[in-house]
Design an enzyme around this catalytic site. Structure first.
Site, mmCIF file in Angstrom:
data_model
loop_
_atom_site.group_PDB
_atom_site.id
_atom_site.type_symbol
_atom_site.label_atom_id
_atom_site.label_comp_id
_atom_site.label_asym_id
_atom_site.label_seq_id
_atom_site.Cartn_x
_atom_site.Cartn_y
_atom_site.Cartn_z
ATOM 1 C CG ASN A 97 -1.940 1.067 1.226
ATOM 2 O OD1 ASN A 97 -2.556 1.353 0.214
ATOM 3 N ND2 ASN A 97 -2.117 1.710 2.372
ATOM 4 C CE1 TYR A 102 -0.680 7.982 -6.878
ATOM 5 C CE2 TYR A 102 -2.549 8.280 -8.344
ATOM 6 C CZ TYR A 102 -2.023 7.808 -7.157
ATOM 7 O OH TYR A 102 -2.833 7.165 -6.258
ATOM 8 C CE LYS A 154 -0.637 4.410 -6.599
ATOM 9 N NZ LYS A 154 -0.408 3.475 -5.479
ATOM 10 C CB THR A 158 -5.704 9.094 3.441
ATOM 11 O OG1 THR A 158 -5.318 9.515 2.133
ATOM 12 C CG2 THR A 158 -6.503 7.802 3.375
#
Length: 164
Positions: free
Chosen positions: A5, A72, A76, A107
């Protein structure tokens, strides 16, 4: 069970404005770290007779690109190549590798209230996930309930991918 993660959004700006170092850092924190973890985890899982590996990817890079997030998104999306490669190499030996693709989640990476409101608007459910909701998707993929799920991507994105 191995849950991978780790990651970061990295520098957020248009691709032509990213330095090579920023690109490399984003790929390393999201894809390179997953490779290193998997390389260490697979022998332990094989020694135990198999197990489940779950990687946290993202809807960014798989169902949509977002402005300023090319590095990013590439990292991913690359996680799915890693998941499929692990599946091809190790599924017959009892290792199930899968990825959860969360949408916006409340988060520290979610930003300020304005960023959270913008991100919530991307989702069909018009809200961000609670971390526990993403954890439940990971728990499913790690559990015996997913015993025939391997090399898959589970969108836990509040319908984001469905409405693009």
């Amino acid at each position: 069970i191995a849950v991978n993660n780790a990651g970061s959004t990295g520098a957020i700006r248009p691709l032509a404005e990213l330095s090579a170092a920023e690109w490399d850092a984003t790929l390393q924190s999201n894809l390179g770290a997953a490779f290193l973890a998997a390389r260490a985890q697979i022998p332990a899982l094989l020694q135990r007779g198999g197990g489940a590996m779950v990687f946290t990817s993202s809807f960014v890079g798989s169902s949509v690109g977002l402005p300023g997030m090319a590095a990013y998104g590439a990292a991913k999306a690359g996680l799915m190549g890693l998941v499929k490669g692990i599946t091809a190499d190790y599924a017959a030996q009892g290792i199930r590798a899968n990825a959860v693709l969360p949408g916006g989640t409340l988060t520290a990476m979610a930003g300020d209230e304005a960023q959270q409101a913008w991100a919530a608007g991307l989702h069909a459910m018009k809200r961000l996930a609670q971390p526990e909701e993403i954890a439940a998707a990971i728990l499913f993929l790690a559990s015996p309930l997913a015993s025939f799920v391997a090399g898959s991507a589970l969108y836990a994105d509040g319908g984001n991918a469905a409405v693009k």
